[in-house]
Design a protein around this motif. Structure first.
Motif, PDB file in Angstrom:
ATOM      1  N   ASP A 184      -1.936  18.036 -16.636  1.00  0.00           N
ATOM      2  CA  ASP A 184      -1.258  16.834 -17.127  1.00  0.00           C
ATOM      3  C   ASP A 184      -2.300  15.885 -17.711  1.00  0.00           C
ATOM      4  O   ASP A 184      -3.020  15.206 -16.989  1.00  0.00           O
ATOM      5  CB  ASP A 184      -0.502  16.150 -15.983  1.00  0.00           C
ATOM      6  CG  ASP A 184       0.364  14.994 -16.473  1.00  0.00           C
ATOM      7  OD1 ASP A 184       0.337  14.711 -17.689  1.00  0.00           O
ATOM      8  OD2 ASP A 184       1.068  14.383 -15.649  1.00  0.00           O
ATOM      9  N   TYR A 185      -2.377  15.852 -19.022  1.00  0.00           N
ATOM     10  CA  TYR A 185      -3.371  15.028 -19.725  1.00  0.00           C
ATOM     11  C   TYR A 185      -2.696  13.961 -20.592  1.00  0.00           C
ATOM     12  O   TYR A 185      -3.363  13.288 -21.365  1.00  0.00           O
ATOM     13  CB  TYR A 185      -4.268  15.913 -20.597  1.00  0.00           C
ATOM     14  CG  TYR A 185      -3.496  16.940 -21.393  1.00  0.00           C
ATOM     15  CD1 TYR A 185      -2.856  16.604 -22.576  1.00  0.00           C
ATOM     16  CD2 TYR A 185      -3.357  18.241 -20.915  1.00  0.00           C
ATOM     17  CE1 TYR A 185      -2.112  17.529 -23.281  1.00  0.00           C
ATOM     18  CE2 TYR A 185      -2.604  19.175 -21.618  1.00  0.00           C
ATOM     19  CZ  TYR A 185      -1.992  18.815 -22.796  1.00  0.00           C
ATOM     20  OH  TYR A 185      -1.242  19.731 -23.495  1.00  0.00           O
ATOM     21  N   THR A 186      -1.369  13.817 -20.488  1.00  0.00           N
ATOM     22  CA  THR A 186      -0.681  12.716 -21.175  1.00  0.00           C
ATOM     23  C   THR A 186      -0.461  11.614 -20.149  1.00  0.00           C
ATOM     24  O   THR A 186       0.305  11.766 -19.202  1.00  0.00           O
ATOM     25  CB  THR A 186       0.648  13.179 -21.795  1.00  0.00           C
ATOM     26  OG1 THR A 186       1.398  13.922 -20.827  1.00  0.00           O
ATOM     27  CG2 THR A 186       0.397  14.037 -23.019  1.00  0.00           C
ATOM     28  N   VAL A 187      -1.143  10.493 -20.361  1.00  0.00           N
ATOM     29  CA  VAL A 187      -1.275   9.447 -19.351  1.00  0.00           C
ATOM     30  C   VAL A 187      -0.157   8.413 -19.485  1.00  0.00           C
ATOM     31  O   VAL A 187       0.148   7.948 -20.588  1.00  0.00           O
ATOM     32  CB  VAL A 187      -2.657   8.777 -19.469  1.00  0.00           C
ATOM     33  CG1 VAL A 187      -2.790   7.613 -18.494  1.00  0.00           C
ATOM     34  CG2 VAL A 187      -3.766   9.804 -19.243  1.00  0.00           C
ATOM     35  N   ASP A 188       0.422   8.036 -18.347  1.00  0.00           N
ATOM     36  CA  ASP A 188       1.467   7.012 -18.246  1.00  0.00           C
ATOM     37  C   ASP A 188       2.606   7.276 -19.232  1.00  0.00           C
ATOM     38  O   ASP A 188       2.943   6.437 -20.065  1.00  0.00           O
ATOM     39  CB  ASP A 188       0.895   5.614 -18.443  1.00  0.00           C
ATOM     40  CG  ASP A 188       1.850   4.528 -17.934  1.00  0.00           C
ATOM     41  OD1 ASP A 188       2.655   4.830 -17.038  1.00  0.00           O
ATOM     42  OD2 ASP A 188       1.806   3.400 -18.440  1.00  0.00           O
ATOM     43  N   SER A 189       3.194   8.436 -19.118  1.00  0.00           N
ATOM     44  CA  SER A 189       4.334   8.780 -19.972  1.00  0.00           C
ATOM     45  C   SER A 189       5.473   7.795 -19.744  1.00  0.00           C
ATOM     46  O   SER A 189       5.770   7.416 -18.613  1.00  0.00           O
ATOM     47  CB  SER A 189       4.813  10.193 -19.656  1.00  0.00           C
ATOM     48  OG  SER A 189       3.796  11.130 -19.924  1.00  0.00           O
ATOM     49  N   GLY A 190       6.108   7.367 -20.830  1.00  0.00           N
ATOM     50  CA  GLY A 190       7.169   6.385 -20.744  1.00  0.00           C
ATOM     51  C   GLY A 190       6.681   4.959 -20.765  1.00  0.00           C
ATOM     52  O   GLY A 190       7.470   4.026 -20.605  1.00  0.00           O
ATOM     53  N   ASN A 191       5.373   4.737 -20.981  1.00  0.00           N
ATOM     54  CA  ASN A 191       4.844   3.374 -21.085  1.00  0.00           C
ATOM     55  C   ASN A 191       5.651   2.586 -22.116  1.00  0.00           C
ATOM     56  O   ASN A 191       5.918   3.055 -23.219  1.00  0.00           O
ATOM     57  CB  ASN A 191       3.378   3.446 -21.491  1.00  0.00           C
ATOM     58  CG  ASN A 191       2.759   2.095 -21.740  1.00  0.00           C
ATOM     59  OD1 ASN A 191       2.916   1.521 -22.809  1.00  0.00           O
ATOM     60  ND2 ASN A 191       2.056   1.588 -20.751  1.00  0.00           N
TER      61      ASN A 191
END
Length: 525
Positions: free
Chosen positions: A395-402
């Protein structure tokens, strides 16, 4: 392109479920098709996340939807981020949610304070009370979208009057007449890592230029002609200052900031020098030069993709979500079809955990040294994300849904990829749907809706607009083409791009159903 990890049937089911729940729970009436199951799932999942996070009070949570419902930034409402969400929700007809968000931001300004706090808690108290002068500009653009969609309704007028006074106070406290620019306040978050240096920066002044222009139009809608003239004049002053003080003729682009402490431009440039095109048309050649500069100096390779990070040397391990979204809009608006296709391909390959929420940033590799905010952020969340180079399956996509990043992505999908936007005071439809697509019953102005389908240089449109609007279709750059409207050759205005030009025709009010096609000259029509 990597094969999808998730079957198209599953992504299509996610899209349909999100669309259905938005209709059932919030009364959404429109439908939007971006041409692929993945893009639809990402768009609709991200849009639903914005609607779902808005409390009855209007509190709009910034971090939202990671696995385990991680809240990276605590229980927080950032007025700037929330305003981006309010604008998107209004763009699809959910103006009640948009107004609710704006009301929360404006009603909780501490008594006697002239500026909007940087961050609120859920109870309306201030979590961070620094001065960021660009903030009311974002609220003004969102309020204009609400008023354009729903009209100058009584619920919106108190918000206009509150915001009017906030903008006037920002002008009194932060405008520098000798420069014709606003300073950024005491916390330079955007691009300057939270410094307190006194800056006349591009982000603040382009955001407030467009925000004041928008507030002037809102003032006119409420019959406040004196204020309309006041804000239009201020927007013009900022435009003059941007051209005179922030455009650098030696380097050929707008600089990110001028330091009043140093009496000169900031020494390093970053994503701001292209991102601010969102709010300021300016000189097309300046944005072209900025993109070339960032491509040359800040790009990284991610498998087969070249990604412009826009970051300074110590931060080129990351790709900021809102800047990547703005680049997609820039590619669409400047006829860079190859770059747009590659960017959309990168999205499908990389947004996977989860695949239906847009991230704050992509984490490519772990640098040897970290400093400032990003060092502390990764230390606080060390167990949550890994770098792509460490584990391509992780998981390298940080703070999804920001909130902010998601809203900026959605707005560019609507304005630039779907291609529905107001430009120079009138509606313009200019789809850049590389996989085809369209929309139905998309609200555009005071209850009037737009439906269209685009595929293979053919655009079919149905609307009941009460004033002129423009339709545009792509054509290979520099080559002669014939445009037909309902089968009849028509005059077209040509706007040049890199790989693709756009051919525009002007349509009369209440035109009903229209079919526009573009043919290379010499083909049989």
């Amino acid at each position: 392109m990597k094969p999808p990890l998730i079957d198209d049937r599953i992504t299509r089911a996610f899209y349909l479920r999100a669309r259905r729940e938005l209709a059932e729970n919030f009364g959404l009436q429109c439908d939007i098709d971006l041409g692929t199951p993945f893009l639809n799932a990402l768009f609709w999942g991200s849009l639903k996340s914005l609607a779902d996070r808005v409390d009855p009070s209007g509190f709009c949570q910034t971090s939202f939807g990671e696995e385990g419902n991680i809240k990276c930034y605590g229980t927080s409402h950032y007025p700037r981020d929330a305003a981006e969400a309010a604008g998107v929700l209004a763009s699809v007809g959910l103006t009640d949610l948009g107004l609710r968000i704006l009301r929360f931001s404006l009603e909780h300004i501490p008594a006697g304070q002239y500026y909007l706090p940087h961050v609120y808690r859920r109870d309306g108290s201030s979590r961070a009370n620094t001065v960021q002068v660009d903030t009311p500009g974002h609220l003004a653009r969102a309020l204009e979208r609400c008023v354009r969609q729903g009209g100058p309704v009584p619920e919106a007028e108190p918000l206009y009057r509150q915001l009017r006074e906030v903008c006037r106070a920002a002008w009194r406290h932060h405008y520098h007449p000798e420069f014709r620019l606003l300073d950024a306040g005491n916390y330079n978050e955007q691009g300057f890592d939270g410094s307190s240096e006194l800056l006349l920066d591009l982000f603040t002044n382009t955001a407030m230029h467009s925000g004041l222009a928008a507030l002037g139009r809102v003032a006119a809608a409420f019959g406040d002609e004196n204020s309309a003239g006041e804000f239009a004049e201020q927007a013009g002053l900022l435009a003059a200052g941007i051209e005179q003080r922030l455009f650098d003729p030696e380097r050929g682009f707008y600089r990110s900031g001028y330091s009043l402490d140093r009496r000169g431009f900031m020494p390093e440039e970053n994503w701001i020098i292209l991102y601010c095109r969102r709010w300021y048309e300016g000189r097309p050649e300046a944005w072209e030069r900025a993109y070339a500069e960032l491509l040359s100096d800040t790009a990284i390779r991610w498998d087969d993709h070249t990604l412009v990070t826009g970051e300074t040397p110590g931060r080129r391990f990351m790709l900021l979500g809102k800047f990547f979204a703005q680049q997609l809009g820039y590619f669409a608006g400047t006829g860079r079809e190859a770059e747009l296709r590659d960017g959309l391909c990168f999205l499908e390959e990389s947004v996977r955990r989860p695949f239906n929420l847009y991230p704050e940033w992509w984490f490519h590799h772990r640098p040897e040294k970290l400093s400032g905010y990003i060092r502390d952020f990764l230390a606080d969340h060390r167990e949550l994300w890994c770098a792509y180079a460490e584990d391509p399956a992780g998981d390298y996509t940080v703070d999804s849904g920001n909130c902010e990043q998601t809203a900026v992505f959605l707005q560019h999908m609507l304005d630039d990829i779907l291609g529905v936007r107001f430009r120079h005071g009138r509606l313009q439809l200019r789809p850049a749907l590389v996989h085809g697509g369209g929309c139905s019953a998309l609200p555009v102005e005071c209850g009037k809706a737009l439906s269209f389908h685009y595929e293979n240089n053919r655009l079919e449109v149905e609307t009941g607009l009460c004033r002129e609007f423009e339709l545009g279709l792509p054509a290979a750059a520099g080559l002669p083409y014939i445009v037909t409207v309902n089968g009849i050759p028509a005059e077209a205005r040509r706007e040049s791009g890199q790989q693709l030009d756009t051919l525009f025709v002007t349509c009369p009010p209440a035109a009903g159903r229209i079919q526009i096609t573009v043919h290379p000259e010499g083909d049989r029509v």
